[in-house]
Motif scaffolding. Structure first.
Motif, PDB file in Angstrom:
ATOM      1  N   ALA A 178      -4.099  -0.638  -1.427  1.00 23.50           N
ATOM      2  CA  ALA A 178      -2.981   0.032  -0.774  1.00 23.50           C
ATOM      3  C   ALA A 178      -2.468  -0.842   0.357  1.00 23.50           C
ATOM      4  CB  ALA A 178      -3.404   1.385  -0.230  1.00 23.50           C
ATOM      5  N   LEU A 179      -1.202  -0.705   0.609  1.00 28.76           N
ATOM      6  CA  LEU A 179      -0.589  -1.419   1.712  1.00 28.76           C
ATOM      7  C   LEU A 179      -0.725  -0.580   2.968  1.00 28.76           C
ATOM      8  CD1 LEU A 179       2.643  -2.625  -0.087  1.00 28.76           C
ATOM      9  CD2 LEU A 179       0.469  -3.819   0.158  1.00 28.76           C
ATOM     10  N   GLU A 180      -0.418  -1.198   4.122  1.00 26.80           N
ATOM     11  CA  GLU A 180      -0.524  -0.502   5.387  1.00 26.80           C
ATOM     12  C   GLU A 180       0.640  -0.899   6.273  1.00 26.80           C
ATOM     13  OE1 GLU A 180      -4.090   0.199   8.642  1.00 26.80           O
ATOM     14  OE2 GLU A 180      -4.509  -0.863   6.784  1.00 26.80           O
ATOM     15  N   ILE A 181       1.114   0.039   7.079  1.00 22.56           N
ATOM     16  CA  ILE A 181       2.194  -0.226   8.033  1.00 22.56           C
ATOM     17  C   ILE A 181       1.584  -0.246   9.424  1.00 22.56           C
ATOM     18  CG2 ILE A 181       4.354   0.618   9.036  1.00 22.56           C
ATOM     19  CD1 ILE A 181       4.958   1.966   6.351  1.00 22.56           C
ATOM     20  N   PHE A 182       1.917  -1.283  10.208  1.00 24.97           N
ATOM     21  CA  PHE A 182       1.390  -1.433  11.555  1.00 24.97           C
ATOM     22  C   PHE A 182       2.473  -1.232  12.603  1.00 24.97           C
ATOM     23  CE2 PHE A 182      -2.042  -3.621   9.346  1.00 24.97           C
ATOM     24  CZ  PHE A 182      -3.136  -3.152  10.052  1.00 24.97           C
ATOM     25  N   VAL A 199       1.313  -4.867   5.593  1.00 26.69           N
ATOM     26  CA  VAL A 199       0.259  -5.812   5.226  1.00 26.69           C
ATOM     27  C   VAL A 199      -0.484  -5.321   3.989  1.00 26.69           C
ATOM     28  CG1 VAL A 199      -0.035  -6.592   7.605  1.00 26.69           C
ATOM     29  CG2 VAL A 199      -1.477  -4.758   6.744  1.00 26.69           C
ATOM     30  N   ASN A 200      -1.126  -6.266   3.296  1.00 30.61           N
ATOM     31  CA  ASN A 200      -1.924  -5.919   2.120  1.00 30.61           C
ATOM     32  C   ASN A 200      -3.341  -5.548   2.561  1.00 30.61           C
ATOM     33  OD1 ASN A 200      -3.327  -8.335   2.549  1.00 30.61           O
ATOM     34  ND2 ASN A 200      -2.240  -9.431   0.938  1.00 30.61           N
ATOM     35  N   GLU A 201      -4.217  -5.308   1.597  1.00 31.80           N
ATOM     36  CA  GLU A 201      -5.581  -4.872   1.920  1.00 31.80           C
ATOM     37  C   GLU A 201      -6.401  -5.928   2.663  1.00 31.80           C
ATOM     38  OE1 GLU A 201      -5.638  -6.688  -2.146  1.00 31.80           O
ATOM     39  OE2 GLU A 201      -4.414  -5.138  -1.228  1.00 31.80           O
ATOM     40  N   LEU A 202      -5.967  -7.176   2.624  1.00 26.61           N
ATOM     41  CA  LEU A 202      -6.641  -8.245   3.362  1.00 26.61           C
ATOM     42  C   LEU A 202      -6.088  -8.421   4.770  1.00 26.61           C
ATOM     43  CD1 LEU A 202      -6.808 -10.908   0.506  1.00 26.61           C
ATOM     44  CD2 LEU A 202      -8.602  -9.304   1.227  1.00 26.61           C
ATOM     45  N   GLY A 203      -5.035  -7.662   5.092  1.00 27.80           N
ATOM     46  CA  GLY A 203      -4.403  -7.776   6.406  1.00 27.80           C
ATOM     47  C   GLY A 203      -3.338  -8.850   6.467  1.00 27.80           C
TER      48      GLY A 203
END
Length: 81
Positions: A2-6, A61-65
């Motif tokens: 999953a992607l993440e929003i920062f 960002v992706n799962e690796l940041g």
């Protein structure tokens, strides 16, 4: 997967309507991505649609940041004259 929003997300709503799985959630101080719904668009598109439309570098960002729009990727090329 999953992607993440920062932080840095400006809550512009551009990504919300493009997400094929309605994984982007309105929140404060910035939107969030529901990891149970996000597939990184691998089943629907060649690239993650949220990152393709995001006007802010380094926010998704992706799962690796790793940022999908790293710093400098949205800037126009320098013109030398």
């Amino acid at each position: 997967m999953a992607l993440e929003i920062f932080a840095g997300c400006v809550n512009c709503w551009a990504c919300v309507t493009l997400c094929p799985h309605q994984a982007i959630i309105e929140a404060q101080p910035h939107f969030l991505i529901d990891p149970l719904r996000c597939t990184e668009c691998v089943d629907a598109h060649a690239t993650p649609q949220c990152a393709a439309i995001c006007p802010v570098e380094g926010v998704i960002v992706n799962e690796l940041g790793d940022p999908l729009n790293p710093p400098g990727s949205l800037s126009p090329p320098a013109r030398f004259g």
